[in-house]
Write a protein that holds these residues in place. Structure first.
Motif, PDB file in Angstrom:
ATOM      1  N   ASN A 242      30.633  50.219  44.690  1.00  8.43           N
ATOM      2  CA  ASN A 242      32.032  50.364  45.101  1.00  8.43           C
ATOM      3  C   ASN A 242      32.574  51.750  44.761  1.00  8.43           C
ATOM      4  O   ASN A 242      33.698  52.082  45.132  1.00  8.43           O
ATOM      5  CB  ASN A 242      32.929  49.333  44.406  1.00  8.43           C
ATOM      6  CG  ASN A 242      32.557  47.915  44.714  1.00  8.43           C
ATOM      7  OD1 ASN A 242      32.414  47.105  43.808  1.00  8.43           O
ATOM      8  ND2 ASN A 242      32.362  47.596  45.975  1.00  8.43           N
ATOM      9  N   LYS A 243      31.807  52.500  44.012  1.00 10.12           N
ATOM     10  CA  LYS A 243      32.314  53.757  43.441  1.00 10.12           C
ATOM     11  C   LYS A 243      31.705  55.004  44.077  1.00 10.12           C
ATOM     12  O   LYS A 243      32.422  55.902  44.495  1.00 10.12           O
ATOM     13  CB  LYS A 243      32.050  53.740  41.922  1.00 10.12           C
ATOM     14  CG  LYS A 243      32.473  54.993  41.188  1.00 10.12           C
ATOM     15  CD  LYS A 243      32.249  54.845  39.677  1.00 10.12           C
ATOM     16  CE  LYS A 243      32.669  56.111  38.933  1.00 10.12           C
ATOM     17  NZ  LYS A 243      32.472  55.985  37.471  1.00 10.12           N
TER      18      LYS A 243
ATOM     19  N   SER B 141      23.996  48.403  45.960  1.00 13.73           N
ATOM     20  CA  SER B 141      24.148  46.970  46.253  1.00 13.73           C
ATOM     21  C   SER B 141      25.066  46.284  45.236  1.00 13.73           C
ATOM     22  O   SER B 141      25.461  45.133  45.429  1.00 13.73           O
ATOM     23  CB  SER B 141      22.770  46.281  46.263  1.00 13.73           C
ATOM     24  OG  SER B 141      22.289  46.127  44.929  1.00 13.73           O
ATOM     25  N   LEU B 142      25.415  46.981  44.164  1.00 15.19           N
ATOM     26  CA  LEU B 142      26.274  46.391  43.129  1.00 15.19           C
ATOM     27  C   LEU B 142      27.735  46.597  43.518  1.00 15.19           C
ATOM     28  O   LEU B 142      28.292  47.675  43.332  1.00 15.19           O
ATOM     29  CB  LEU B 142      25.981  47.044  41.769  1.00 15.19           C
ATOM     30  CG  LEU B 142      24.528  46.970  41.293  1.00 15.19           C
ATOM     31  CD1 LEU B 142      24.360  47.707  39.967  1.00 15.19           C
ATOM     32  CD2 LEU B 142      24.049  45.531  41.169  1.00 15.19           C
ATOM     33  N   GLN B 143      28.336  45.574  44.096  1.00 15.57           N
ATOM     34  CA  GLN B 143      29.692  45.735  44.641  1.00 15.57           C
ATOM     35  C   GLN B 143      30.612  44.564  44.268  1.00 15.57           C
ATOM     36  O   GLN B 143      31.132  43.877  45.140  1.00 15.57           O
ATOM     37  CB  GLN B 143      29.627  45.865  46.166  1.00 15.57           C
ATOM     38  CG  GLN B 143      28.819  47.056  46.630  1.00 15.57           C
ATOM     39  CD  GLN B 143      28.923  47.288  48.133  1.00 15.57           C
ATOM     40  OE1 GLN B 143      29.777  46.731  48.806  1.00 15.57           O
ATOM     41  NE2 GLN B 143      28.047  48.110  48.659  1.00 15.57           N
ATOM     42  N   PRO B 144      30.831  44.349  42.978  1.00  7.14           N
ATOM     43  CA  PRO B 144      31.675  43.203  42.603  1.00  7.14           C
ATOM     44  C   PRO B 144      33.145  43.379  42.968  1.00  7.14           C
ATOM     45  O   PRO B 144      33.882  42.405  43.027  1.00  7.14           O
ATOM     46  CB  PRO B 144      31.508  43.143  41.080  1.00  7.14           C
ATOM     47  CG  PRO B 144      31.165  44.536  40.677  1.00  7.14           C
ATOM     48  CD  PRO B 144      30.342  45.092  41.806  1.00  7.14           C
TER      49      PRO B 144
ATOM     50  N   ILE C 156      38.336  47.738  47.257  1.00  6.44           N
ATOM     51  CA  ILE C 156      38.086  48.807  48.228  1.00  6.44           C
ATOM     52  C   ILE C 156      38.704  48.453  49.582  1.00  6.44           C
ATOM     53  O   ILE C 156      39.402  49.272  50.187  1.00  6.44           O
ATOM     54  CB  ILE C 156      36.563  49.049  48.378  1.00  6.44           C
ATOM     55  CG1 ILE C 156      35.971  49.584  47.059  1.00  6.44           C
ATOM     56  CG2 ILE C 156      36.261  49.988  49.534  1.00  6.44           C
ATOM     57  CD1 ILE C 156      36.423  50.962  46.659  1.00  6.44           C
ATOM     58  N   THR C 157      38.459  47.240  50.044  1.00  9.40           N
ATOM     59  CA  THR C 157      38.961  46.881  51.374  1.00  9.40           C
ATOM     60  C   THR C 157      40.491  46.772  51.384  1.00  9.40           C
ATOM     61  O   THR C 157      41.114  46.976  52.426  1.00  9.40           O
ATOM     62  CB  THR C 157      38.347  45.551  51.871  1.00  9.40           C
ATOM     63  OG1 THR C 157      38.589  44.550  50.885  1.00  9.40           O
ATOM     64  CG2 THR C 157      36.864  45.669  52.103  1.00  9.40           C
ATOM     65  N   GLN C 158      41.077  46.470  50.231  1.00 10.50           N
ATOM     66  CA  GLN C 158      42.543  46.355  50.174  1.00 10.50           C
ATOM     67  C   GLN C 158      43.226  47.717  50.118  1.00 10.50           C
ATOM     68  O   GLN C 158      44.434  47.815  50.314  1.00 10.50           O
ATOM     69  CB  GLN C 158      42.957  45.560  48.926  1.00 10.50           C
ATOM     70  CG  GLN C 158      42.699  44.075  49.041  1.00 10.50           C
ATOM     71  CD  GLN C 158      42.785  43.368  47.691  1.00 10.50           C
ATOM     72  OE1 GLN C 158      43.124  43.971  46.676  1.00 10.50           O
ATOM     73  NE2 GLN C 158      42.464  42.083  47.689  1.00 10.50           N
ATOM     74  N   ASP C 159      42.452  48.761  49.844  1.00  7.42           N
ATOM     75  CA  ASP C 159      43.081  50.072  49.677  1.00  7.42           C
ATOM     76  C   ASP C 159      43.479  50.662  51.027  1.00  7.42           C
ATOM     77  O   ASP C 159      42.750  50.537  52.012  1.00  7.42           O
ATOM     78  CB  ASP C 159      42.123  51.029  48.952  1.00  7.42           C
ATOM     79  CG  ASP C 159      42.776  52.350  48.681  1.00  7.42           C
ATOM     80  OD1 ASP C 159      43.637  52.399  47.784  1.00  7.42           O
ATOM     81  OD2 ASP C 159      42.477  53.331  49.399  1.00  7.42           O
TER      82      ASP C 159
ATOM     83  N   ILE D  52      38.471  56.391  44.876  1.00  8.69           N
ATOM     84  CA  ILE D  52      39.355  57.358  44.205  1.00  8.69           C
ATOM     85  C   ILE D  52      40.795  56.864  44.285  1.00  8.69           C
ATOM     86  O   ILE D  52      41.525  56.834  43.292  1.00  8.69           O
ATOM     87  CB  ILE D  52      39.255  58.759  44.852  1.00  8.69           C
ATOM     88  CG1 ILE D  52      37.817  59.267  44.860  1.00  8.69           C
ATOM     89  CG2 ILE D  52      40.150  59.748  44.085  1.00  8.69           C
ATOM     90  CD1 ILE D  52      37.641  60.593  45.608  1.00  8.69           C
ATOM     91  N   SER D  53      41.182  56.447  45.474  1.00  9.05           N
ATOM     92  CA  SER D  53      42.559  56.005  45.692  1.00  9.05           C
ATOM     93  C   SER D  53      42.870  54.751  44.867  1.00  9.05           C
ATOM     94  O   SER D  53      43.885  54.693  44.167  1.00  9.05           O
ATOM     95  CB  SER D  53      42.755  55.731  47.187  1.00  9.05           C
ATOM     96  OG  SER D  53      44.000  55.152  47.425  1.00  9.05           O
ATOM     97  N   ALA D  54      41.984  53.772  44.933  1.00 11.25           N
ATOM     98  CA  ALA D  54      42.226  52.510  44.216  1.00 11.25           C
ATOM     99  C   ALA D  54      42.192  52.729  42.706  1.00 11.25           C
ATOM    100  O   ALA D  54      42.979  52.134  41.960  1.00 11.25           O
ATOM    101  CB  ALA D  54      41.188  51.470  44.629  1.00 11.25           C
ATOM    102  N   PHE D  55      41.291  53.593  42.253  1.00 10.30           N
ATOM    103  CA  PHE D  55      41.205  53.869  40.817  1.00 10.30           C
ATOM    104  C   PHE D  55      42.474  54.566  40.332  1.00 10.30           C
ATOM    105  O   PHE D  55      43.008  54.233  39.273  1.00 10.30           O
ATOM    106  CB  PHE D  55      39.973  54.737  40.517  1.00 10.30           C
ATOM    107  CG  PHE D  55      39.783  55.032  39.047  1.00 10.30           C
ATOM    108  CD1 PHE D  55      39.173  54.101  38.216  1.00 10.30           C
ATOM    109  CD2 PHE D  55      40.221  56.223  38.486  1.00 10.30           C
ATOM    110  CE1 PHE D  55      39.012  54.356  36.856  1.00 10.30           C
ATOM    111  CE2 PHE D  55      40.066  56.488  37.141  1.00 10.30           C
ATOM    112  CZ  PHE D  55      39.456  55.556  36.320  1.00 10.30           C
ATOM    113  N   LEU D  56      42.954  55.530  41.123  1.00 11.69           N
ATOM    114  CA  LEU D  56      44.171  56.243  40.727  1.00 11.69           C
ATOM    115  C   LEU D  56      45.375  55.312  40.661  1.00 11.69           C
ATOM    116  O   LEU D  56      46.247  55.482  39.818  1.00 11.69           O
ATOM    117  CB  LEU D  56      44.458  57.376  41.714  1.00 11.69           C
ATOM    118  CG  LEU D  56      43.752  58.709  41.454  1.00 11.69           C
ATOM    119  CD1 LEU D  56      44.036  59.679  42.590  1.00 11.69           C
ATOM    120  CD2 LEU D  56      44.209  59.298  40.132  1.00 11.69           C
TER     121      LEU D  56
END
Lengths: 230, 119
Positions: A65-66, A127-130, A135-138, A190-194
């Motif tokens: 996801n990152k 493949s690690l995308q918990p 991400i999709t909500q951003d 980046i956006s979701a983390f910020l």
């Protein structure tokens, strides 16, 4: 002959039951990365802040996801320091009369992999995308920001350069460098983390920025601008 | 899989209430403050050489005694701008619980004003 093959067959069956065969990417990644990076979500609720003190490197359990896959594969072949003074708590500092200084020579060299191993590890990590839903909500969509305004915003108005470098000669040493962020990280990450770093890491040392969505997107656009300029 | 993902995200969205009480003020200071305020609390953290406003030294008794515990709590929780200081001091109120901020304030008092060392 049958007796000799029996242990192998049993091993193969057990591996199949466990969901992987010997030498599978998960095993390889656990062996290569697992001693320093968390590949599963730590038990933050039980460990509290001490979880952070037990880290040797950033967690990778949400790597898919990152990171950008291309960057991961390249980094694993030609690693470079992302944290100029080390990753907390493994900070590498020199105690000088002028204050604490980064000790670049003390930084541990990251493992370097062959092209094929790097590709295999990168594919597994992707493949690690918990947190796919974060991400999709951003709502970020790529935009443009004038470099001069973006620089002013990043440095003066938001004060990001207290900890982060937006060029090799500007910015602090404790946070990850950001002049490569656009090429390293997925834009929605980046956006979701910020917007809320704590959603990703309750023990992050990144303060939650007091910014609205538009301001967050401007900063992401700035990272895009400098990333594409580098 | 989706259920697991939702559960994992929900867990993360919850405040990290846990071991706030376990982490001492000194431990929290090491984690959140030393990068700017220095491993000795003297304001000379690893970021300071490149900062436009120098971080506060926490070992200067006179300067620190001019700030009340409430002000120190507020600046940690709401950031430098909340007391008309630099925006380079971020607001930690979302990262840290009130108990943790109180523990940090107590540690600041130790740094500046403990009987041995800085008097």
């Amino acid at each position: 002959m049958q007796a000799k093959c029996l242990p192998t067959l049993v091993a193969l069956c057990l591996s199949a039951i466990a969901g992987y065969s010997h030498g599978a990417p998960a095993d390889k990644v656990a062996e290569l990365c697992g001693s320093c990076h968390a590949l599963e979500r730590p038990d933050y609720e039980t460990q509290g802040r001490e979880e952070r003190f037990s880290r040797k490197a950033p967690p990778l359990y949400f790597a898919g996801n990152k990171y950008r896959r291309e960057w991961l594969a390249g980094f694993l072949q030609e690693p470079y320091p992302l944290h100029p003074s080390g990753y907390f708590p493994e900070r590498k500092l020199r105690d000088t009369p002028e204050g604490d200084m980064p000790d670049e020579n003390a930084l541990a060299a990251h493992l370097q992999l062959s092209e094929s191993d790097a590709a295999e590890v990168a594919d597994y990590l992707m493949s690690l995308q918990p947190y796919a839903e974060l991400i999709t909500q951003d709502s970020y969509s790529e935009g443009k920001v004038a470099l001069r305004m973006g620089t002013l915003d990043f440095r003066k108005f938001k004060g990001c350069d207290a900890c982060h470098q937006d060029s090799t000669d500007n910015g602090g040493f404790s946070g990850p460098i950001l002049y490569d962020a656009w090429n390293r990280l997925q834009p929605h990450y980046i956006s979701a983390f910020l917007k809320n770093p704590l959603q990703w890491d309750p023990n992050t040392i990144m303060p939650v920025p007091q910014m609205n969505e538009q301001a967050v997107h401007k900063l992401v656009d700035y990272l895009k601008a400098i990333g594409e300029t580098e | 899989m989706k259920a697991i993902t939702v559960a994992a995200i929900s867990a993360l969205l919850s405040p990290l209430s846990h071991g706030a009480d376990d982490a001492s003020g000194e431990r929290l200071y090491t984690m959140y403050c030393t990068q700017c305020h220095g491993m000795h609390g003297n304001g000379l953290g690893v970021n300071s050489s490149r900062m436009s406003v120098q971080p506060r030294s926490h070992i200067e008794r006179e300067e620190m005694m001019a700030r009340s515990d409430e002000e120190l709590f507020k600046v940690i929780q709401q950031g430098g701008k909340s007391i008309d200081k630099s925006n380079l001091m971020p607001a930690w109120g979302d990262n840290l619980s009130e108990e943790e901020i109180s523990a940090l304030v107590a540690h600041l008092r130790q740094l500046c004003c403990k009987e041995s060392g800085n008097e």
